[in-house]
Design a protein around this motif. Structure first.
Motif, PDB file in Angstrom:
ATOM      1  N   GLU A  61       8.541   0.538   3.834  1.00 30.91           N
ATOM      2  CA  GLU A  61       9.636   1.162   3.093  1.00 30.91           C
ATOM      3  C   GLU A  61       9.290   2.635   2.887  1.00 30.91           C
ATOM      4  OE1 GLU A  61      12.547   0.157   1.316  1.00 30.91           O
ATOM      5  OE2 GLU A  61      12.589  -1.827   2.264  1.00 30.91           O
ATOM      6  N   THR A  62      10.182   3.524   3.322  1.00 32.58           N
ATOM      7  CA  THR A  62       9.924   4.960   3.214  1.00 32.58           C
ATOM      8  C   THR A  62      10.744   5.578   2.081  1.00 32.58           C
ATOM      9  OG1 THR A  62      11.570   5.370   4.966  1.00 32.58           O
ATOM     10  CG2 THR A  62       9.264   5.168   5.634  1.00 32.58           C
ATOM     11  N   GLY A  63      10.534   6.899   1.872  1.00 29.93           N
ATOM     12  CA  GLY A  63      11.109   7.571   0.722  1.00 29.93           C
ATOM     13  C   GLY A  63      12.532   8.050   0.931  1.00 29.93           C
ATOM     14  N   SER A  64      13.020   8.770  -0.080  1.00 29.69           N
ATOM     15  CA  SER A  64      14.396   9.264  -0.090  1.00 29.69           C
ATOM     16  C   SER A  64      14.401  10.778  -0.248  1.00 29.69           C
ATOM     17  CB  SER A  64      15.171   8.629  -1.242  1.00 29.69           C
ATOM     18  OG  SER A  64      16.402   9.285  -1.462  1.00 29.69           O
ATOM     19  N   ALA A  65      15.350  11.430   0.406  1.00 28.99           N
ATOM     20  CA  ALA A  65      15.517  12.869   0.248  1.00 28.99           C
ATOM     21  C   ALA A  65      15.960  13.231  -1.161  1.00 28.99           C
ATOM     22  CB  ALA A  65      16.535  13.395   1.265  1.00 28.99           C
ATOM     23  N   ASP A  66      16.513  12.262  -1.888  1.00 25.05           N
ATOM     24  CA  ASP A  66      17.058  12.535  -3.220  1.00 25.05           C
ATOM     25  C   ASP A  66      16.021  12.459  -4.334  1.00 25.05           C
ATOM     26  OD1 ASP A  66      19.635  12.877  -2.165  1.00 25.05           O
ATOM     27  OD2 ASP A  66      20.006  10.715  -2.228  1.00 25.05           O
ATOM     28  N   GLY A 116       7.702  13.643  -4.415  1.00 25.63           N
ATOM     29  CA  GLY A 116       8.624  12.687  -5.024  1.00 25.63           C
ATOM     30  C   GLY A 116       9.727  12.432  -4.028  1.00 25.63           C
ATOM     31  N   ALA A 117      10.402  13.509  -3.635  1.00 20.74           N
ATOM     32  CA  ALA A 117      11.348  13.434  -2.523  1.00 20.74           C
ATOM     33  C   ALA A 117      10.582  13.344  -1.207  1.00 20.74           C
ATOM     34  CB  ALA A 117      12.258  14.653  -2.523  1.00 20.74           C
ATOM     35  N   SER A 118      11.226  12.797  -0.184  1.00 20.61           N
ATOM     36  CA  SER A 118      10.636  12.795   1.158  1.00 20.61           C
ATOM     37  C   SER A 118      10.582  14.220   1.690  1.00 20.61           C
ATOM     38  CB  SER A 118      11.481  11.932   2.096  1.00 20.61           C
ATOM     39  OG  SER A 118      12.768  12.522   2.259  1.00 20.61           O
ATOM     40  N   PHE A 120       0.823  -1.204   0.000  1.00 17.18           N
ATOM     41  CA  PHE A 120       0.000   0.000   0.000  1.00 17.18           C
ATOM     42  C   PHE A 120       0.860   1.257   0.000  1.00 17.18           C
ATOM     43  CE2 PHE A 120      -2.774  -3.217   1.720  1.00 17.18           C
ATOM     44  CZ  PHE A 120      -4.051  -2.857   1.328  1.00 17.18           C
ATOM     45  N   ASP A 121       0.453   2.231  -0.787  1.00 11.34           N
ATOM     46  CA  ASP A 121       0.888   3.607  -0.599  1.00 11.34           C
ATOM     47  C   ASP A 121       0.245   4.105   0.700  1.00 11.34           C
ATOM     48  OD1 ASP A 121       1.843   6.260  -1.230  1.00 11.34           O
ATOM     49  OD2 ASP A 121      -0.184   6.721  -1.938  1.00 11.34           O
ATOM     50  N   LEU A 122       0.697   5.247   1.226  1.00  5.24           N
ATOM     51  CA  LEU A 122       0.135   5.731   2.485  1.00  5.24           C
ATOM     52  C   LEU A 122      -0.778   6.951   2.272  1.00  5.24           C
ATOM     53  CD1 LEU A 122       2.074   5.952   5.851  1.00  5.24           C
ATOM     54  CD2 LEU A 122       0.131   7.410   5.318  1.00  5.24           C
ATOM     55  N   ASP A 123      -0.193   8.088   1.907  1.00  2.65           N
ATOM     56  CA  ASP A 123      -0.984   9.325   1.770  1.00  2.65           C
ATOM     57  C   ASP A 123      -2.079   9.156   0.716  1.00  2.65           C
ATOM     58  OD1 ASP A 123       0.482  10.803   3.652  1.00  2.65           O
ATOM     59  OD2 ASP A 123       1.957  11.419   2.162  1.00  2.65           O
ATOM     60  N   GLY A 124      -3.327   9.376   1.114  1.00  2.00           N
ATOM     61  CA  GLY A 124      -4.425   9.294   0.165  1.00  2.00           C
ATOM     62  C   GLY A 124      -4.858   7.884  -0.169  1.00  2.00           C
ATOM     63  N   THR A 125      -4.182   6.875   0.396  1.00  2.00           N
ATOM     64  CA  THR A 125      -4.528   5.472   0.143  1.00  2.00           C
ATOM     65  C   THR A 125      -4.964   4.780   1.428  1.00  2.00           C
ATOM     66  OG1 THR A 125      -2.987   5.356  -1.724  1.00  2.00           O
ATOM     67  CG2 THR A 125      -3.685   3.268  -0.748  1.00  2.00           C
ATOM     68  N   LEU A 126      -4.100   4.796   2.439  1.00  2.23           N
ATOM     69  CA  LEU A 126      -4.486   4.239   3.738  1.00  2.23           C
ATOM     70  C   LEU A 126      -5.315   5.236   4.538  1.00  2.23           C
ATOM     71  CD1 LEU A 126      -1.201   2.431   4.836  1.00  2.23           C
ATOM     72  CD2 LEU A 126      -3.337   1.366   4.099  1.00  2.23           C
ATOM     73  N   GLY A 127      -4.983   6.511   4.436  1.00  2.00           N
ATOM     74  CA  GLY A 127      -5.689   7.526   5.207  1.00  2.00           C
ATOM     75  C   GLY A 127      -5.709   8.860   4.493  1.00  2.00           C
ATOM     76  N   GLY A 175       6.463   7.456  -0.339  1.00  2.00           N
ATOM     77  CA  GLY A 175       7.506   8.442  -0.584  1.00  2.00           C
ATOM     78  C   GLY A 175       7.768   9.318   0.624  1.00  2.00           C
ATOM     79  N   LYS A 176       6.983   9.133   1.690  1.00  2.00           N
ATOM     80  CA  LYS A 176       7.150   9.920   2.903  1.00  2.00           C
ATOM     81  C   LYS A 176       8.459   9.573   3.602  1.00  2.00           C
ATOM     82  CE  LYS A 176       3.485  10.399   5.563  1.00  2.00           C
ATOM     83  NZ  LYS A 176       3.149  11.809   5.316  1.00  2.00           N
ATOM     84  N   GLY A 177       8.905  10.469   4.451  1.00  3.66           N
ATOM     85  CA  GLY A 177      10.088  10.203   5.256  1.00  3.66           C
ATOM     86  C   GLY A 177       9.794   9.219   6.377  1.00  3.66           C
ATOM     87  N   LEU A 178      10.861   8.728   6.988  1.00  5.38           N
ATOM     88  CA  LEU A 178      10.758   7.720   8.043  1.00  5.38           C
ATOM     89  C   LEU A 178       9.924   8.215   9.220  1.00  5.38           C
ATOM     90  CD1 LEU A 178      11.744   5.020   9.312  1.00  5.38           C
ATOM     91  CD2 LEU A 178      13.730   6.278  10.161  1.00  5.38           C
ATOM     92  N   TYR A 179      10.176   9.448   9.672  1.00  2.51           N
ATOM     93  CA  TYR A 179       9.542   9.934  10.903  1.00  2.51           C
ATOM     94  C   TYR A 179       8.068  10.262  10.689  1.00  2.51           C
ATOM     95  CZ  TYR A 179      14.432  10.228  12.217  1.00  2.51           C
ATOM     96  OH  TYR A 179      15.748   9.920  12.446  1.00  2.51           O
ATOM     97  N   SER A 180       7.725  10.897   9.575  1.00  2.00           N
ATOM     98  CA  SER A 180       6.311  11.215   9.330  1.00  2.00           C
ATOM     99  C   SER A 180       5.512   9.941   9.083  1.00  2.00           C
ATOM    100  CB  SER A 180       6.173  12.178   8.150  1.00  2.00           C
ATOM    101  OG  SER A 180       6.681  11.603   6.967  1.00  2.00           O
ATOM    102  N   THR A 181       6.123   8.958   8.441  1.00  2.00           N
ATOM    103  CA  THR A 181       5.437   7.678   8.238  1.00  2.00           C
ATOM    104  C   THR A 181       5.112   7.027   9.577  1.00  2.00           C
ATOM    105  OG1 THR A 181       6.519   7.305   6.109  1.00  2.00           O
ATOM    106  CG2 THR A 181       5.661   5.368   7.250  1.00  2.00           C
ATOM    107  N   ALA A 182       6.077   7.040  10.489  1.00  2.00           N
ATOM    108  CA  ALA A 182       5.854   6.451  11.814  1.00  2.00           C
ATOM    109  C   ALA A 182       4.733   7.177  12.546  1.00  2.00           C
ATOM    110  CB  ALA A 182       7.148   6.497  12.623  1.00  2.00           C
ATOM    111  N   ILE A 183       4.703   8.508  12.422  1.00  5.80           N
ATOM    112  CA  ILE A 183       3.647   9.294  13.072  1.00  5.80           C
ATOM    113  C   ILE A 183       2.280   8.889  12.515  1.00  5.80           C
ATOM    114  CG2 ILE A 183       2.656  11.606  13.292  1.00  5.80           C
ATOM    115  CD1 ILE A 183       5.577  12.666  13.356  1.00  5.80           C
ATOM    116  N   SER A 184       2.168   8.822  11.193  1.00  4.36           N
ATOM    117  CA  SER A 184       0.872   8.509  10.575  1.00  4.36           C
ATOM    118  C   SER A 184       0.383   7.113  10.947  1.00  4.36           C
ATOM    119  CB  SER A 184       0.966   8.639   9.049  1.00  4.36           C
ATOM    120  OG  SER A 184       0.985   9.991   8.664  1.00  4.36           O
ATOM    121  N   LEU A 185       1.263   6.128  10.881  1.00  2.61           N
ATOM    122  CA  LEU A 185       0.842   4.768  11.217  1.00  2.61           C
ATOM    123  C   LEU A 185       0.414   4.668  12.680  1.00  2.61           C
ATOM    124  CD1 LEU A 185       3.489   2.640   9.281  1.00  2.61           C
ATOM    125  CD2 LEU A 185       1.125   3.097   8.626  1.00  2.61           C
TER     126      LEU A 185
END
Length: 219
Positions: free
Chosen positions: A133-138, A51-53, A12-19, A110-120
């Motif tokens: 699996e989270t996104g990349s700053a690049d 695209g980037a985290s 699953f994608d997260l933003d707009g898919t899970l919540g 594509g979210k960053g590690l910390y925001s993903t943890a907050i959302s879940l």
């Protein structure tokens, strides 16, 4: 030989898919960026950086103070999550159905590690997924992230689906060879844009998605 239509995993994608987390993302960015860039950003301006985290987006905009801005963003993000304290209605039922059918579950975002943890955590989904699996700053790396999940599961791509709300999600799924499934149940998603990418299916509601899982597993 295993049946060709066997479904072994759903990513699953997260933003707009899970919540309904995109309003949370925009609100947090607007509050944090205003503090560090002395201007207000519209939703459209922020979305242009997707695209980037968040780490990568903030580095592009704020540069020298990006670490402080990121901390402000994460604070504002968790605070704004009060408007999204549950996943979309039906998502928990869909996840439970997958578990009943022994379908492995993962998140690729594509979210960053910390925001993903907050959302879940805020949506009560921390224990629902085998892999996150989270996104990349690049920049965007979803095909790589999907491949990482497949490797860890040791499952061939034809037995796995990826569910997302954006055309890029469908593109990433096709690139890896997993089944692309369009999630058009959020107000921020476009059924037409998703369907133009020729996914296996596009769903206007989570209930439609649940029906698809049931029918697929009954084949």
């Amino acid at each position: 030989m295993e049946p060709a239509n066997q479904l072994k995993g759903i990513i699953f994608d997260l933003d707009g898919t899970l919540g309904n987390t995109l309003p949370v993302v925009f609100a947090a960015f607007q509050r944090a960026l205003e503090k560090f860039s002395s201007r207000q950003y519209t939703n459209e301006e922020i979305a242009a950086y997707f695209g980037a985290s968040e780490e990568g987006i903030i580095q592009q905009i704020v540069r020298s103070q990006w670490q402080d801005c990121l901390q402000s963003y994460l604070y504002e993000y968790e605070k704004a999550h009060a408007i999204c304290d549950r996943p979309f209605p039906g998502i928990e039922a869909a996840l439970n159905l997958c578990k009943q059918q022994n379908i492995a579950l993962a998140v690729v975002t594509g979210k960053g590690l910390y925001s993903t943890a907050i959302s879940l955590r805020c949506m009560g989904l921390v224990d629902c997924f085998d892999i996150v699996e989270t996104g990349s700053a690049d920049g965007a790396i979803k095909p790589l992230s999907i491949r990482n999940v497949l490797t860890r599961w040791n499952i061939s791509p034809q037995y796995v689906a990826y569910v997302g709300d954006a055309p890029y999600d469908m593109q990433a799924a096709k690139e890896v060879g997993v089944m692309p499934l369009g999630a058009a149940w959020a107000e921020t998603a476009s059924f037409e844009l998703l369907d133009e990418m020729s996914p296996v299916a596009t769903f206007r509601s989570v209930e439609n998605f649940i029906d698809w899982i049931r029918s697929y597993c009954e084949r």
